[in-house]
Design a protein around this motif. Structure first.
Motif, PDB file in Angstrom:
ATOM      1  N   VAL A   1      -0.715   3.722  -9.906  1.00 23.95           N
ATOM      2  CA  VAL A   1      -1.234   2.470  -9.306  1.00 23.95           C
ATOM      3  C   VAL A   1      -0.199   2.165  -8.034  1.00 23.95           C
ATOM      4  CG1 VAL A   1      -1.737   0.184  -9.287  1.00 23.95           C
ATOM      5  CG2 VAL A   1      -2.416   1.700 -11.158  1.00 23.95           C
ATOM      6  N   GLN A   2      -0.994   1.952  -6.981  1.00 24.31           N
ATOM      7  CA  GLN A   2       0.176   1.732  -5.814  1.00 24.31           C
ATOM      8  C   GLN A   2      -0.273   0.486  -5.069  1.00 24.31           C
ATOM      9  OE1 GLN A   2       0.582   5.184  -3.516  1.00 24.31           O
ATOM     10  NE2 GLN A   2       2.399   5.597  -4.180  1.00 24.31           N
ATOM     11  N   LEU A   3       0.380  -0.475  -4.643  1.00 22.11           N
ATOM     12  CA  LEU A   3       0.121  -1.636  -3.885  1.00 22.11           C
ATOM     13  C   LEU A   3       1.061  -1.535  -2.456  1.00 22.11           C
ATOM     14  CD1 LEU A   3      -0.822  -2.357  -6.998  1.00 22.11           C
ATOM     15  CD2 LEU A   3      -0.513  -4.779  -5.822  1.00 22.11           C
ATOM     16  N   GLN A   4       0.285  -1.727  -1.340  1.00 20.28           N
ATOM     17  CA  GLN A   4       1.239  -1.513  -0.196  1.00 20.28           C
ATOM     18  C   GLN A   4       0.903  -2.707   0.644  1.00 20.28           C
ATOM     19  OE1 GLN A   4       3.208   1.017   0.684  1.00 20.28           O
ATOM     20  NE2 GLN A   4       3.827   0.090   2.203  1.00 20.28           N
ATOM     21  N   ALA A   5       1.947  -3.704   0.709  1.00 25.22           N
ATOM     22  CA  ALA A   5       1.839  -4.928   1.733  1.00 25.22           C
ATOM     23  C   ALA A   5       2.194  -4.451   3.110  1.00 25.22           C
ATOM     24  CB  ALA A   5       2.798  -6.027   0.973  1.00 25.22           C
ATOM     25  N   SER A   6       1.557  -5.262   3.895  1.00 23.38           N
ATOM     26  CA  SER A   6       2.029  -4.879   5.407  1.00 23.38           C
ATOM     27  C   SER A   6       1.575  -6.378   6.329  1.00 23.38           C
ATOM     28  CB  SER A   6       1.439  -3.777   5.717  1.00 23.38           C
ATOM     29  OG  SER A   6      -0.063  -3.873   5.862  1.00 23.38           O
ATOM     30  N   GLY A   7       1.937  -6.359   7.526  1.00 20.12           N
ATOM     31  CA  GLY A   7       1.795  -7.290   8.369  1.00 20.12           C
ATOM     32  C   GLY A   7       2.902  -8.455   8.582  1.00 20.12           C
ATOM     33  N   GLY A   8       3.939  -8.254   7.827  1.00 18.53           N
ATOM     34  CA  GLY A   8       5.009  -9.032   7.994  1.00 18.53           C
ATOM     35  C   GLY A   8       5.634  -9.115   9.509  1.00 18.53           C
ATOM     36  N   GLY A   9       6.602 -10.121   9.824  1.00 16.12           N
ATOM     37  CA  GLY A   9       7.082  -9.859  11.070  1.00 16.12           C
ATOM     38  C   GLY A   9       7.977 -11.065  11.136  1.00 16.12           C
ATOM     39  N   SER A  10       8.577 -11.153  12.353  1.00 16.52           N
ATOM     40  CA  SER A  10       9.565 -12.308  12.698  1.00 16.52           C
ATOM     41  C   SER A  10       8.619 -13.238  13.947  1.00 16.52           C
ATOM     42  CB  SER A  10      10.611 -12.067  13.728  1.00 16.52           C
ATOM     43  OG  SER A  10      11.289 -11.191  12.668  1.00 16.52           O
ATOM     44  N   VAL A  11       8.207 -14.351  13.554  1.00  5.75           N
ATOM     45  CA  VAL A  11       7.536 -15.313  14.369  1.00  5.75           C
ATOM     46  C   VAL A  11       8.180 -16.702  14.585  1.00  5.75           C
ATOM     47  CG1 VAL A  11       5.357 -14.338  13.738  1.00  5.75           C
ATOM     48  CG2 VAL A  11       6.152 -16.059  12.540  1.00  5.75           C
ATOM     49  N   GLN A  12       7.814 -17.298  15.624  1.00  3.11           N
ATOM     50  CA  GLN A  12       8.102 -18.886  15.851  1.00  3.11           C
ATOM     51  C   GLN A  12       7.407 -19.821  14.802  1.00  3.11           C
ATOM     52  OE1 GLN A  12      10.596 -19.833  18.195  1.00  3.11           O
ATOM     53  NE2 GLN A  12      10.933 -17.677  18.261  1.00  3.11           N
ATOM     54  N   VAL A  13       8.025 -20.871  14.551  1.00  3.73           N
ATOM     55  CA  VAL A  13       7.459 -22.087  13.980  1.00  3.73           C
ATOM     56  C   VAL A  13       5.607 -22.258  14.916  1.00  3.73           C
ATOM     57  CG1 VAL A  13       7.266 -24.392  13.551  1.00  3.73           C
ATOM     58  CG2 VAL A  13       9.421 -22.998  13.316  1.00  3.73           C
TER      59      VAL A  13
ATOM     60  N   SER B   1      -1.590  -8.009   4.703  1.00 10.42           N
ATOM     61  CA  SER B   1      -2.601  -7.067   4.079  1.00 10.42           C
ATOM     62  C   SER B   1      -2.040  -6.417   2.969  1.00 10.42           C
ATOM     63  CB  SER B   1      -3.193  -6.291   4.975  1.00 10.42           C
ATOM     64  OG  SER B   1      -4.242  -6.853   5.850  1.00 10.42           O
ATOM     65  N   CYS B   2      -2.861  -6.218   1.786  1.00 17.27           N
ATOM     66  CA  CYS B   2      -2.260  -5.311   0.658  1.00 17.27           C
ATOM     67  C   CYS B   2      -3.447  -4.341   0.216  1.00 17.27           C
ATOM     68  CB  CYS B   2      -2.030  -6.157  -0.467  1.00 17.27           C
ATOM     69  SG  CYS B   2      -1.354  -5.356  -1.922  1.00 17.27           S
TER      70      CYS B   2
END
Length: 125
Positions: A1-13, A20-21
């Motif tokens: 079983v694999q779960l791959q999370a993505s979409g993170g980053g550095s953003v402003q307030v 997504s996973c």
């Protein structure tokens, strides 16, 4: 079983991000999917969860009204739309999967058996 999370980053307030996973190796439509997060020096905490059919959804009070969880059972994917981000949303976000989770346990990280590797979200002011 694999779960791959993505979409993170550095953003402003005030910005938005969509996490997504994608999963493999499990019967996705049978699992409750959850998002948790862990900030530096803090315990992992519940963010949101959605039951297999999408009818049961739960949010942490801290994100209610700003975040939205959704799932696509045809793509074996769960998403977390995060709007109006705040500095306190800064954390590593993890997706998780659990089977036969009752509603009262959706917020309990111990109810989830499979975990992804996490994706970092940094919100700066």
């Amino acid at each position: 079983v694999q779960l791959q999370a993505s979409g993170g980053g550095s953003v402003q307030v005030g910005s938005s991000l969509r996490l997504s996973c994608t999963t493999s190796g499990l019967t996705f439509r049978s699992y409750t999917m959850g998002w948790f997060r862990q900030a530096p020096g803090k315990d992992r905490e519940f963010v949101a969860a959605i039951k297999w059919g999408g009818s049961g959804i739960a949010y942490a009070d801290s994100v209610k009204g700003r975040f939205a969880i959704s799932r696509d059972n045809t793509k074996n994917t769960v998403n977390l739309q995060m709007n109006a981000l705040k500095p306190e949303d800064t954390a590593v976000y993890y997706c998780a999967a659990g089977a036969r989770i009752i509603n009262s346990s959706m917020r309990d990280n111990q109810a989830y058996v499979y975990w992804g590797q996490g994706t970092l979200v940094t919100v700066s002011s």
